[in-house]
Design a protein around this motif. Structure first.
Motif, PDB file in Angstrom:
ATOM      1  N   PRO A 313       0.737  -1.353  -0.116  1.00  0.00           N
ATOM      2  CA  PRO A 313      -0.084  -0.068   0.042  1.00  0.00           C
ATOM      3  C   PRO A 313       0.975   1.360   0.056  1.00  0.00           C
ATOM      4  CG  PRO A 313      -0.910  -1.480   1.725  1.00  0.00           C
ATOM      5  CD  PRO A 313       0.446  -2.226   1.000  1.00  0.00           C
ATOM      6  N   LEU A 314       1.996   1.318   0.824  1.00  0.00           N
ATOM      7  CA  LEU A 314       2.769   2.410   0.708  1.00  0.00           C
ATOM      8  C   LEU A 314       3.627   2.472  -0.821  1.00  0.00           C
ATOM      9  CD1 LEU A 314       4.314   1.972   4.152  1.00  0.00           C
ATOM     10  CD2 LEU A 314       2.859   3.615   3.638  1.00  0.00           C
ATOM     11  N   PHE A 315       4.047   1.581  -1.119  1.00  0.00           N
ATOM     12  CA  PHE A 315       4.792   1.460  -2.310  1.00  0.00           C
ATOM     13  C   PHE A 315       3.882   1.856  -3.575  1.00  0.00           C
ATOM     14  CE2 PHE A 315       5.971  -1.123  -6.110  1.00  0.00           C
ATOM     15  CZ  PHE A 315       7.157  -0.258  -6.461  1.00  0.00           C
ATOM     16  N   LEU A 322      10.453   8.859  -5.492  1.00  0.00           N
ATOM     17  CA  LEU A 322      10.952   8.096  -4.276  1.00  0.00           C
ATOM     18  C   LEU A 322      10.786   6.752  -4.299  1.00  0.00           C
ATOM     19  CD1 LEU A 322       9.090  10.624  -1.750  1.00  0.00           C
ATOM     20  CD2 LEU A 322      11.525  10.775  -2.777  1.00  0.00           C
ATOM     21  N   GLY A 323      10.573   5.884  -5.556  1.00  0.00           N
ATOM     22  CA  GLY A 323      10.532   4.688  -5.702  1.00  0.00           C
ATOM     23  C   GLY A 323       9.249   3.838  -5.671  1.00  0.00           C
ATOM     24  N   GLY A 324       8.144   4.866  -5.861  1.00  0.00           N
ATOM     25  CA  GLY A 324       6.812   3.956  -5.720  1.00  0.00           C
ATOM     26  C   GLY A 324       6.153   4.151  -6.863  1.00  0.00           C
ATOM     27  N   PHE A 454      10.435   0.707   4.773  1.00  0.00           N
ATOM     28  CA  PHE A 454      10.316   1.138   3.351  1.00  0.00           C
ATOM     29  C   PHE A 454      10.303   2.602   3.522  1.00  0.00           C
ATOM     30  CE2 PHE A 454       7.523   3.386   0.425  1.00  0.00           C
ATOM     31  CZ  PHE A 454       7.524   2.668  -0.703  1.00  0.00           C
ATOM     32  N   ALA A 455       9.955   3.231   4.546  1.00  0.00           N
ATOM     33  CA  ALA A 455       9.893   4.758   4.866  1.00  0.00           C
ATOM     34  C   ALA A 455      11.498   5.319   4.836  1.00  0.00           C
ATOM     35  CB  ALA A 455       9.150   5.152   6.146  1.00  0.00           C
ATOM     36  N   LEU A 456      12.132   4.507   5.440  1.00  0.00           N
ATOM     37  CA  LEU A 456      13.618   4.683   5.416  1.00  0.00           C
ATOM     38  C   LEU A 456      13.981   4.771   4.011  1.00  0.00           C
ATOM     39  CD1 LEU A 456      16.107   5.475   7.238  1.00  0.00           C
ATOM     40  CD2 LEU A 456      16.446   3.018   7.336  1.00  0.00           C
ATOM     41  N   GLY A 467      17.727   4.999  -5.070  1.00  0.00           N
ATOM     42  CA  GLY A 467      16.768   5.470  -5.752  1.00  0.00           C
ATOM     43  C   GLY A 467      15.375   4.877  -5.122  1.00  0.00           C
ATOM     44  N   GLY A 468      15.380   4.654  -3.661  1.00  0.00           N
ATOM     45  CA  GLY A 468      14.051   3.989  -3.151  1.00  0.00           C
ATOM     46  C   GLY A 468      13.849   2.828  -3.315  1.00  0.00           C
TER      47      GLY A 468
END
Length: 505
Positions: A313-315, A322-324, A454-456, A467-468
């Motif tokens: 969900p975060l991704f 930011l990598g998502g 993931f946030a880090l 690159g996330g």
């Protein structure tokens, strides 16, 4: 005049006044040879295969219906728990997520603490009593959760629901005891499919029925109870489902734990034959052949599953730079729906014939090879979108997700592996409890841990580090560990067939 033996060579025992009411075959087929002997007049032919026992679909369907309540009760609060915590605790929106996460973590920790006790109780007093009692408890706890008015009441009522964790352990055990090496894939694919339906239905109930006075003012706007308790209606609806499962389980589900009969026909008396071996202790069970490795693989598979569930969900929400994937709410909903549909198809339609062809161990090895590839595809698709090629992204990403959901077959396969390594049917409940205790512990910490990682990684992306993609590098490494371990797995199907043969002799 003496009788000639039957043409097929089957030896017939002569019935006398001490013989119980007998049938021509095993009345209740079971892996326990002593029970089989007490209920059978004809000796089993050496050519009879205990694995040929048909799957009792009526019982499997009843158990799958009872299985509904756990995922519905667990996931049903997700749509409104943040709002409920915010209103009950007078919290700022920034703090609501912390308390909702705390409530779910404590629920899983509570399950972890009591799971072994439920498994041992099911092995000692029987599966059905534990199932019915647990269903009553989780139904009650779910109903009162909707009427909580403080954060501490929410925590207490959710932990009470966690205490009654005997449902899932007992149902897994009973389905295993109803199935054989030839039918277990079909039985547990239905079990997994039912769980997926419950996961989808729970949030639907919670989202459509929470705060009914505001959502449906014409129907509930004047009902003071729903103004005072805006989250009670979804809990009542889930509680009603729980009550129906209590009824069907209490009156129609059959006990699967077979008691050793005594010489006078009692299930609990003494008998003149050799004493039955003492039940294995937990440590002896852990040292049994294949048990330790099967439990490790079980934990490894569900660590990957819970980590991915926390990250996705975060991704999907995170900006592309930011990598998502930077998806909208509608796009995320559509992909989640595709994910659920694909998993159901793989588990219900693909897994049974595939397991029949290559075995439980074969399915686990195929999934172990697919996991690193599936995880590595995510940063690849981010790179495609980062390059501005959205057409290629939408052409490949949903199809890859649908195909990649085949790794969900590992969830069912590893459950079969747990069943197959049980040294005796009498410890199957305890073994399932061990596996579920471990999974509850993993579920308690993994969402917070992997969401934080993931946030880090996203912060590193802001500084142009990795690159996330750091989280996906970690996931590939963890998945590769499962790939390596899978090469050393035993033939689980052969282990179950051997146990069936020994208990049928």
């Amino acid at each position: 005049m003496s009788e000639s033996p039957p043409a097929n060579g089957t030896q017939i025992r002569q019935a006398d006044e001490n013989t119980p009411l007998l049938a021509a075959g095993d009345v209740t087929p079971t892996a326990d040879p002593e029970i089989s002997e007490a209920t059978t007049l004809n000796e089993q032919s050496p050519s009879d295969d205990p694995a040929d026992k048909p799957l009792p679909m009526g019982q499997i369907i009843l158990l799958c219906y009872a299985r509904f309540i756990e995922p519905i009760a667990f996931f049903g609060i997700f749509p409104y728990i943040n709002q409920m915590a915010e209103e009950n605790g007078n919290l700022p929106k920034t703090d609501a997520g912390f308390y909702s996460g705390l409530i779910e973590s404590l629920f899983s920790l509570t399950q972890m603490c009591v799971m072994m006790s439920w498994g041992k109780a099911a092995d000692r007093v029987g599966r059905k009593p534990i199932l019915v009692f647990s269903l009553v408890g989780v139904t009650f706890a779910t109903v009162i959760f909707g009427m909580a008015k403080t954060i501490w009441q929410m925590i207490l009522f959710r932990c009470i629901a966690g205490v009654f964790a005997g449902t899932i352990v007992t149902i897994r055990t009973m389905i295993a005891e109803h199935s054989t090496s030839k039918t277990q894939a079909r039985a547990f694919s239905l079990f997994a499919f039912t769980g997926n339906i419950g996961i989808a239905l729970g949030p639907l109930i919670g989202g459509t029925l929470a705060n009914p006075a505001r959502l449906y003012p014409k129907l509930f706007g004047d009902v003071q109870f729903f103004l005072d308790y805006p989250f009670a209606l979804p809990s009542f609806a889930i509680g009603f489902i729980g009550l129906t499962s209590v009824f069907t389980s209490a009156f129609f589900v059959e006990e699967t734990l077979k008691k050793k009969p005594s010489a006078n026909g009692s299930a609990n008396g003494t008998e003149s034959g050799p004493p039955k071996p003492a039940p294995l202790s937990t440590m002896e069970l852990l040292k049994s052949p294949g048990v330790g490795l099967a439990l490790y693989v079980y934990g490894h598979v569900f660590l990957l599953a819970f980590a991915y569930t926390a990250i996705v969900p975060l991704f999907w929400y995170t900006p592309v730079l930011l990598g998502g994937f930077e998806l909208t709410s509608l796009q995320m909903s559509l992909l989640m729906g595709l994910n659920g549909l694909a998993q159901s198809i793989w588990i219900l339609l693909v897994f049974p014939p595939l397991q029949h062809r290559i075995g439980t161990t074969g399915v686990l090895r195929v999934c172990a090879l697919a996991y690193p590839i599936f995880f590595a595809a995510n940063p690849l698709f981010n790179a495609i979108r980062r390059g501005g090629n959205d057409t290629l992204f939408w052409a490949l990403a949903p199809a890859t997700l649908a195909v990649g959901c085949g790794i969900s077959m590992s969830f069912t396969a590893v459950q079969l592996a747990i069943n197959d390594v049980a040294p005796t049917p009498q410890v199957l409940g305890t073994l399932n409890a061990l596996s579920m205790t471990m999974v509850s512990g993993i579920r308690a910490f993994s969402p917070v841990l992997f969401a934080s990682l993931f946030a880090l990684g996203a912060r590193w992306a802001e500084k142009q580090w990795l690159g996330g993609y750091a989280i996906w590098a970690l996931m590939v490494v963890i998945a590769a560990g499962f790939t390596v371990v899978s090469r050393y797995l035993p033939d689980y199907d052969a282990m179950k067939r051997e146990r069936e043969r020994l208990h049928a002799e």
